[in-house]
Design a protein around this motif. Structure first.
Motif, PDB file in Angstrom:
ATOM      1  N   ARG A   8    -119.698  38.092 -30.925  1.00 14.70           N
ATOM      2  CA  ARG A   8    -118.901  38.253 -32.147  1.00 14.70           C
ATOM      3  C   ARG A   8    -118.742  36.926 -32.878  1.00 14.70           C
ATOM      4  N   GLU A   9    -118.567  35.847 -32.125  1.00 10.21           N
ATOM      5  CA  GLU A   9    -118.443  34.527 -32.737  1.00 10.21           C
ATOM      6  C   GLU A   9    -119.755  34.106 -33.396  1.00 10.21           C
ATOM      7  N   ASP A  10    -120.874  34.413 -32.761  1.00 12.37           N
ATOM      8  CA  ASP A  10    -122.182  34.104 -33.344  1.00 12.37           C
ATOM      9  C   ASP A  10    -122.372  34.829 -34.667  1.00 12.37           C
ATOM     10  N   LEU A  11    -121.983  36.086 -34.711  1.00  8.19           N
ATOM     11  CA  LEU A  11    -122.125  36.862 -35.945  1.00  8.19           C
ATOM     12  C   LEU A  11    -121.285  36.267 -37.067  1.00  8.19           C
ATOM     13  N   ARG A  12    -120.058  35.877 -36.746  1.00 10.91           N
ATOM     14  CA  ARG A  12    -119.198  35.254 -37.756  1.00 10.91           C
ATOM     15  C   ARG A  12    -119.804  33.949 -38.251  1.00 10.91           C
ATOM     16  N   THR A  13    -120.386  33.178 -37.344  1.00 10.42           N
ATOM     17  CA  THR A  13    -120.988  31.890 -37.709  1.00 10.42           C
ATOM     18  C   THR A  13    -122.128  32.080 -38.703  1.00 10.42           C
ATOM     19  N   VAL A  14    -122.993  33.052 -38.442  1.00 11.63           N
ATOM     20  CA  VAL A  14    -124.125  33.291 -39.340  1.00 11.63           C
ATOM     21  C   VAL A  14    -123.630  33.732 -40.709  1.00 11.63           C
ATOM     22  N   LEU A  15    -122.646  34.617 -40.738  1.00 17.01           N
ATOM     23  CA  LEU A  15    -122.115  35.086 -42.020  1.00 17.01           C
ATOM     24  C   LEU A  15    -121.488  33.944 -42.820  1.00 17.01           C
ATOM     25  N   GLU A  16    -120.917  32.958 -42.124  1.00 18.08           N
ATOM     26  CA  GLU A  16    -120.320  31.812 -42.811  1.00 18.08           C
ATOM     27  C   GLU A  16    -121.379  30.832 -43.318  1.00 18.08           C
ATOM     28  N   LEU A  17    -122.453  30.666 -42.559  1.00 23.38           N
ATOM     29  CA  LEU A  17    -123.426  29.617 -42.866  1.00 23.38           C
ATOM     30  C   LEU A  17    -124.588  30.083 -43.731  1.00 23.38           C
ATOM     31  N   ASP A  18    -124.947  31.347 -43.642  1.00 13.44           N
ATOM     32  CA  ASP A  18    -126.129  31.823 -44.344  1.00 13.44           C
ATOM     33  C   ASP A  18    -125.732  32.712 -45.520  1.00 13.44           C
ATOM     34  N   PRO A  19    -125.934  32.246 -46.762  1.00  9.60           N
ATOM     35  CA  PRO A  19    -125.558  33.057 -47.927  1.00  9.60           C
ATOM     36  C   PRO A  19    -126.387  34.327 -48.062  1.00  9.60           C
ATOM     37  N   ALA A  20    -127.529  34.395 -47.363  1.00 12.22           N
ATOM     38  CA  ALA A  20    -128.368  35.596 -47.428  1.00 12.22           C
ATOM     39  C   ALA A  20    -127.874  36.702 -46.506  1.00 12.22           C
ATOM     40  N   ALA A  21    -126.986  36.361 -45.583  1.00  9.93           N
ATOM     41  CA  ALA A  21    -126.480  37.359 -44.631  1.00  9.93           C
ATOM     42  C   ALA A  21    -125.492  38.286 -45.333  1.00  9.93           C
ATOM     43  N   ARG A  22    -125.684  39.601 -45.193  1.00  9.94           N
ATOM     44  CA  ARG A  22    -124.865  40.569 -45.913  1.00  9.94           C
ATOM     45  C   ARG A  22    -123.850  41.288 -45.026  1.00  9.94           C
ATOM     46  N   SER A  23    -124.210  41.521 -43.779  1.00  9.20           N
ATOM     47  CA  SER A  23    -123.296  42.257 -42.905  1.00  9.20           C
ATOM     48  C   SER A  23    -123.592  41.915 -41.457  1.00  9.20           C
ATOM     49  N   LYS A  24    -122.643  42.212 -40.587  1.00 11.66           N
ATOM     50  CA  LYS A  24    -122.831  41.952 -39.165  1.00 11.66           C
ATOM     51  C   LYS A  24    -123.969  42.790 -38.601  1.00 11.66           C
ATOM     52  N   VAL A  25    -124.091  44.025 -39.080  1.00 11.12           N
ATOM     53  CA  VAL A  25    -125.154  44.898 -38.578  1.00 11.12           C
ATOM     54  C   VAL A  25    -126.524  44.323 -38.930  1.00 11.12           C
ATOM     55  N   GLU A  26    -126.673  43.872 -40.176  1.00 11.92           N
ATOM     56  CA  GLU A  26    -127.943  43.282 -40.600  1.00 11.92           C
ATOM     57  C   GLU A  26    -128.263  42.042 -39.790  1.00 11.92           C
ATOM     58  N   VAL A  27    -127.272  41.188 -39.597  1.00 10.16           N
ATOM     59  CA  VAL A  27    -127.482  39.951 -38.846  1.00 10.16           C
ATOM     60  C   VAL A  27    -127.868  40.265 -37.405  1.00 10.16           C
ATOM     61  N   ALA A  28    -127.152  41.187 -36.786  1.00  8.34           N
ATOM     62  CA  ALA A  28    -127.409  41.512 -35.384  1.00  8.34           C
ATOM     63  C   ALA A  28    -128.804  42.099 -35.174  1.00  8.34           C
ATOM     64  N   MET A  29    -129.314  42.800 -36.185  1.00  9.87           N
ATOM     65  CA  MET A  29    -130.586  43.499 -36.004  1.00  9.87           C
ATOM     66  C   MET A  29    -131.796  42.700 -36.480  1.00  9.87           C
ATOM     67  N   THR A  30    -131.608  41.733 -37.391  1.00 13.47           N
ATOM     68  CA  THR A  30    -132.770  41.113 -38.046  1.00 13.47           C
ATOM     69  C   THR A  30    -132.863  39.604 -37.910  1.00 13.47           C
ATOM     70  N   TYR A  31    -131.968  38.957 -37.179  1.00 11.51           N
ATOM     71  CA  TYR A  31    -132.000  37.494 -37.079  1.00 11.51           C
ATOM     72  C   TYR A  31    -132.569  37.074 -35.724  1.00 11.51           C
ATOM     73  N   PRO A  32    -133.838  36.629 -35.681  1.00 13.07           N
ATOM     74  CA  PRO A  32    -134.454  36.261 -34.405  1.00 13.07           C
ATOM     75  C   PRO A  32    -133.778  35.071 -33.735  1.00 13.07           C
ATOM     76  N   GLY A  33    -133.188  34.181 -34.543  1.00 13.62           N
ATOM     77  CA  GLY A  33    -132.475  33.051 -33.937  1.00 13.62           C
ATOM     78  C   GLY A  33    -131.335  33.506 -33.056  1.00 13.62           C
ATOM     79  N   LEU A  34    -130.606  34.523 -33.507  1.00 16.11           N
ATOM     80  CA  LEU A  34    -129.521  35.081 -32.690  1.00 16.11           C
ATOM     81  C   LEU A  34    -130.076  35.780 -31.452  1.00 16.11           C
ATOM     82  N   HIS A  35    -131.148  36.520 -31.638  1.00 16.78           N
ATOM     83  CA  HIS A  35    -131.737  37.216 -30.488  1.00 16.78           C
ATOM     84  C   HIS A  35    -132.157  36.213 -29.419  1.00 16.78           C
ATOM     85  N   ALA A  36    -132.731  35.084 -29.859  1.00 18.41           N
ATOM     86  CA  ALA A  36    -133.164  34.059 -28.897  1.00 18.41           C
ATOM     87  C   ALA A  36    -131.960  33.451 -28.170  1.00 18.41           C
TER      88      ALA A  36
END
Length: 229
Positions: A8-36
């Protein structure tokens, strides 16, 4: 912090840092950096429990899926954001602090000459730009920015900006350090060899011209001497 709390903290971090991130669901499913990062947390836990073969297999699968290689022995802090991330390599004894951002093509590697602790230690609040290489058992302080394609081979103090090949500190504590003639070009062995050959030919030509001139002068002097006799 538990695994799901970290997620959950990782998802919040991406949403704060990446202006292209639109939602937690999108980030969780499409960000390979998070998956790694998530795969690494599991692999690192297995590595510490001495289940090393399974840890390595998971790391290899993660690399195949994400294009990001993180050795299961590496220590990765909280809120580490690998943006895009393709080609990122993080070595076994690397240590990464909190709130670190890493872009594609970054290598936290060794020099091939060390044993034991052979990869860098990265402080907190560090930005490592695309293509940068941080090599060897060195320490990067807190709040450091490393420029794109830089090659860092020595320790870097906190609150600094590093650029160039090799990496040099150009800003420290908000103040510009002595100006440098920065050269970001990689070495070109073919061009260097050609330049050496051209210089050698020019030197030989100069010597040949000098020798010919001396011989002409000697011949002229001999002719003058014979005419006087």
């Amino acid at each position: 912090m538990g695994f799901w709390s970290s997620v959950r903290e990782d998802l919040r971090t991406v949403l704060e840092l990446d202006p292209a991130a639109r939602s937690k669901v999108e980030v969780a499913m499409t960000y390979p950096g998070l998956h790694a990062i998530w795969a690494h947390r599991i692999a690192h836990g297995l590595w510490k429990r001495n289940v090393k073969l399974v840890a390595k297999l998971l790391a290899q699968f993660s690399r195949w899926v994400t294009g990001i290689e993180i050795h299961p022995g590496a220590v990765v802090g909280n809120r580490v954001f690998i943006d895009h991330g393709f080609g990122v390599v993080i070595g076994e004894t690397a240590i990464i602090g909190n709130d670190v951002t890493i872009y594609q093509g970054v290598t936290l590697g060794g020099t091939g000459k060390e044993k034991g602790k052979r990869h860098p230690t990265i402080g907190s609040d560090v930005l490592i730009s695309a293509g940068a290489k941080v090599l060897g058992n060195i320490t990067i302080g807190d709040c450091v920015k490393i420029g794109a394609s830089s090659v860092v081979l020595n320790d870097v103090p906190s609150d600094s900006t590093v650029v160039g090949i090799p990496g040099r500190v150009v800003i420290r504590n908000g103040k510009r350090v002595k100006q440098h003639d920065l050269d970001h070009r990689l070495p070109d062995p073919d061009r260097e060899c050609q330049e050496r050959l051209e210089n050698a030919v020019a030197e030989l030509q100069h010597k040949l011209e000098t020798l010919e001139k001396r011989m002409e002068e000697k011949t002229h002097d001999s002719a003058v001497q014979q005419s006087h006799e």
